[in-house]
Design a protein around this motif. Structure first.
Motif, PDB file in Angstrom:
ATOM      1  N   TYR A 174       0.838  -1.206   0.000  1.00  0.00           N
ATOM      2  CA  TYR A 174       0.000   0.000   0.000  1.00  0.00           C
ATOM      3  C   TYR A 174       0.876   1.261   0.000  1.00  0.00           C
ATOM      4  O   TYR A 174       0.514   2.278  -0.599  1.00  0.00           O
ATOM      5  CB  TYR A 174      -0.916   0.015   1.227  1.00  0.00           C
ATOM      6  CG  TYR A 174      -2.225  -0.709   1.013  1.00  0.00           C
ATOM      7  CD1 TYR A 174      -3.105  -0.316   0.004  1.00  0.00           C
ATOM      8  CD2 TYR A 174      -2.605  -1.778   1.831  1.00  0.00           C
ATOM      9  CE1 TYR A 174      -4.312  -0.972  -0.199  1.00  0.00           C
ATOM     10  CE2 TYR A 174      -3.809  -2.437   1.638  1.00  0.00           C
ATOM     11  CZ  TYR A 174      -4.661  -2.035   0.619  1.00  0.00           C
ATOM     12  OH  TYR A 174      -5.853  -2.679   0.411  1.00  0.00           O
ATOM     13  N   GLU A 175       2.002   1.187   0.661  1.00  0.00           N
ATOM     14  CA  GLU A 175       2.885   2.356   0.725  1.00  0.00           C
ATOM     15  C   GLU A 175       3.442   2.712  -0.651  1.00  0.00           C
ATOM     16  O   GLU A 175       3.543   3.894  -1.009  1.00  0.00           O
ATOM     17  CB  GLU A 175       4.029   2.094   1.704  1.00  0.00           C
ATOM     18  CG  GLU A 175       4.955   3.296   1.882  1.00  0.00           C
ATOM     19  CD  GLU A 175       6.088   3.032   2.856  1.00  0.00           C
ATOM     20  OE1 GLU A 175       6.879   3.962   3.101  1.00  0.00           O
ATOM     21  OE2 GLU A 175       6.188   1.893   3.367  1.00  0.00           O
ATOM     22  N   GLY A 177       2.243   1.287  -3.635  1.00  0.00           N
ATOM     23  CA  GLY A 177       1.292   1.091  -4.729  1.00  0.00           C
ATOM     24  C   GLY A 177       1.637  -0.108  -5.588  1.00  0.00           C
ATOM     25  O   GLY A 177       1.372  -0.122  -6.791  1.00  0.00           O
ATOM     26  N   GLU A 181      -3.734  -0.196  -5.246  1.00  0.00           N
ATOM     27  CA  GLU A 181      -3.680   1.258  -5.387  1.00  0.00           C
ATOM     28  C   GLU A 181      -3.000   1.852  -4.152  1.00  0.00           C
ATOM     29  O   GLU A 181      -3.287   1.446  -3.023  1.00  0.00           O
ATOM     30  CB  GLU A 181      -5.099   1.815  -5.519  1.00  0.00           C
ATOM     31  CG  GLU A 181      -5.142   3.303  -5.795  1.00  0.00           C
ATOM     32  CD  GLU A 181      -6.557   3.810  -6.001  1.00  0.00           C
ATOM     33  OE1 GLU A 181      -6.745   5.050  -5.997  1.00  0.00           O
ATOM     34  OE2 GLU A 181      -7.475   2.969  -6.156  1.00  0.00           O
ATOM     35  N   GLN A 182      -2.099   2.772  -4.364  1.00  0.00           N
ATOM     36  CA  GLN A 182      -1.360   3.363  -3.249  1.00  0.00           C
ATOM     37  C   GLN A 182      -2.319   4.021  -2.258  1.00  0.00           C
ATOM     38  O   GLN A 182      -3.245   4.735  -2.637  1.00  0.00           O
ATOM     39  CB  GLN A 182      -0.355   4.400  -3.750  1.00  0.00           C
ATOM     40  CG  GLN A 182       0.569   4.929  -2.660  1.00  0.00           C
ATOM     41  CD  GLN A 182       1.611   5.900  -3.204  1.00  0.00           C
ATOM     42  OE1 GLN A 182       1.352   6.610  -4.185  1.00  0.00           O
ATOM     43  NE2 GLN A 182       2.781   5.932  -2.597  1.00  0.00           N
ATOM     44  N   ASP A 183      -2.089   3.736  -0.967  1.00  0.00           N
ATOM     45  CA  ASP A 183      -2.958   4.283   0.076  1.00  0.00           C
ATOM     46  C   ASP A 183      -2.123   4.388   1.350  1.00  0.00           C
ATOM     47  O   ASP A 183      -1.914   3.396   2.052  1.00  0.00           O
ATOM     48  CB  ASP A 183      -4.170   3.371   0.289  1.00  0.00           C
ATOM     49  CG  ASP A 183      -5.229   3.999   1.189  1.00  0.00           C
ATOM     50  OD1 ASP A 183      -4.851   4.685   2.160  1.00  0.00           O
ATOM     51  OD2 ASP A 183      -6.433   3.782   0.937  1.00  0.00           O
ATOM     52  N   GLU A 185      -2.695   5.859   4.209  1.00  0.00           N
ATOM     53  CA  GLU A 185      -3.411   5.610   5.462  1.00  0.00           C
ATOM     54  C   GLU A 185      -3.552   4.114   5.739  1.00  0.00           C
ATOM     55  O   GLU A 185      -3.387   3.661   6.873  1.00  0.00           O
ATOM     56  CB  GLU A 185      -4.781   6.287   5.432  1.00  0.00           C
ATOM     57  CG  GLU A 185      -4.696   7.806   5.502  1.00  0.00           C
ATOM     58  CD  GLU A 185      -6.062   8.464   5.524  1.00  0.00           C
ATOM     59  OE1 GLU A 185      -7.082   7.746   5.642  1.00  0.00           O
ATOM     60  OE2 GLU A 185      -6.123   9.705   5.420  1.00  0.00           O
ATOM     61  N   LYS A 186      -3.856   3.337   4.705  1.00  0.00           N
ATOM     62  CA  LYS A 186      -3.940   1.883   4.889  1.00  0.00           C
ATOM     63  C   LYS A 186      -2.564   1.300   5.190  1.00  0.00           C
ATOM     64  O   LYS A 186      -2.441   0.350   5.969  1.00  0.00           O
ATOM     65  CB  LYS A 186      -4.546   1.222   3.655  1.00  0.00           C
ATOM     66  CG  LYS A 186      -6.047   1.415   3.542  1.00  0.00           C
ATOM     67  CD  LYS A 186      -6.624   0.623   2.372  1.00  0.00           C
ATOM     68  CE  LYS A 186      -8.143   0.785   2.299  1.00  0.00           C
ATOM     69  NZ  LYS A 186      -8.721   0.035   1.149  1.00  0.00           N
ATOM     70  N   GLN A 218      -4.200  12.584   8.782  1.00  0.00           N
ATOM     71  CA  GLN A 218      -4.082  11.257   8.173  1.00  0.00           C
ATOM     72  C   GLN A 218      -3.676  10.207   9.210  1.00  0.00           C
ATOM     73  O   GLN A 218      -4.206   9.092   9.220  1.00  0.00           O
ATOM     74  CB  GLN A 218      -3.057  11.288   7.038  1.00  0.00           C
ATOM     75  CG  GLN A 218      -3.539  11.970   5.773  1.00  0.00           C
ATOM     76  CD  GLN A 218      -2.457  12.026   4.715  1.00  0.00           C
ATOM     77  OE1 GLN A 218      -1.290  12.345   5.000  1.00  0.00           O
ATOM     78  NE2 GLN A 218      -2.832  11.708   3.467  1.00  0.00           N
ATOM     79  N   ALA A 222      -5.850   6.966  10.266  1.00  0.00           N
ATOM     80  CA  ALA A 222      -5.271   5.623  10.137  1.00  0.00           C
ATOM     81  C   ALA A 222      -5.245   4.904  11.482  1.00  0.00           C
ATOM     82  O   ALA A 222      -5.477   3.690  11.559  1.00  0.00           O
ATOM     83  CB  ALA A 222      -3.863   5.721   9.563  1.00  0.00           C
TER      84      ALA A 222
END
Length: 241
Positions: A174-175, A177, A181-183, A185-186, A218, A222
């Protein structure tokens, strides 16, 4: 000659009548006893002909039984137990054990295609260990064509079930991508869950690194996501209860 009965004759007649009546009672009594005896014999025959209680079915093969055999050094028997449990009963845990053994080759000859087969069976059955291992296979191209999308999918499935290692792995994806999809917060959420779940060695450093790229809002969001997270199996149990 008179036809009337003298007292003696009456007495004799009475005795005969009594004797006759006694014999009749004996006959009746004997007949009743015979009926009872026949009934008893019939009951015995009926009982002997009745179906005997069914014997208890042997316990189904399982991961736990195989693990107990393995722990005591009965390796072929453990492999046989796990194979039966996975193939016949769809035991996801047993499938994971087989996948692990056929890849690590501790007590069986290495067979990567068979390892992939059983890890896939275990992963599809919901075992987070199998999901994590299968994701690693796709991530590194071990026995399968490398596929970051499939790797991310199985890391995420295991992460949702509470695997701290998988939570760390999907956080890195996630960091950056990769496969998802890059996210950010996740990524932060899963790094934090990995730390809390017992995988702090790498996750703590990555959590600090990613936090430097985030706003306070953010990080707050998170952190809330991590606090509200419940492993998939627990959510299912609560919903069904």
């Amino acid at each position: 000659m008179t036809n009337h009965r003298t007292p003696r004759n009456r007495a004799k007649t009475a005795i005969l009548a009594d004797d006759k009546g006694h014999r009749q009672r004996l006959v009746v009594g004997t007949f009743a006893a015979l009926l009872l005896a026949l009934a008893a014999v019939g009951a015995m025959v009926s009982q002997s002909g009745a179906a005997e209680p069914a014997a208890e079915a042997p316990a189904a093969a399982s991961e736990a039984t195989g693990h107990d055999l393995y722990r005591r050094g009965y390796y072929p028997e453990a492999i046989e137990e796990w194979t039966k449990a996975a193939d016949e009963n769809g035991d996801a845990g047993a499938a994971f054990r087989l996948g692990e053994e056929y890849f690590d080759a501790k007590v069986v000859k290495r067979d990567v295609p068979t390892a992939v087969k059983y890890l896939t069976l275990g992963a599809e059955g919901g075992d987070d260990r199998a999901q994590q291992d299968l994701a690693t296979m796709y991530d590194n191209g071990w026995g399968v064509t490398a596929d970051v999308d499939k790797a991310a999918y199985w890391y995420l499935e295991a992460a949702k079930r509470g695997s701290a290692v998988a939570q760390y792995n999907i956080a890195t994806m996630y960091e950056t991508g990769t496969g998802v999809e890059q996210d950010i917060e996740k990524a932060y959420m899963y790094y934090l869950l990995a730390v809390q779940g017992g995988f702090p060695h790498f996750a703590t450093t990555e959590l600090e690194n990613v936090s430097r790229t985030m706003t306070a809002e953010q990080i707050k969001e998170a952190t809330l996501m991590a606090r509200e997270f419940k492993p998939l199996d627990e959510e299912t149990e609560e919903r069904d209860s």
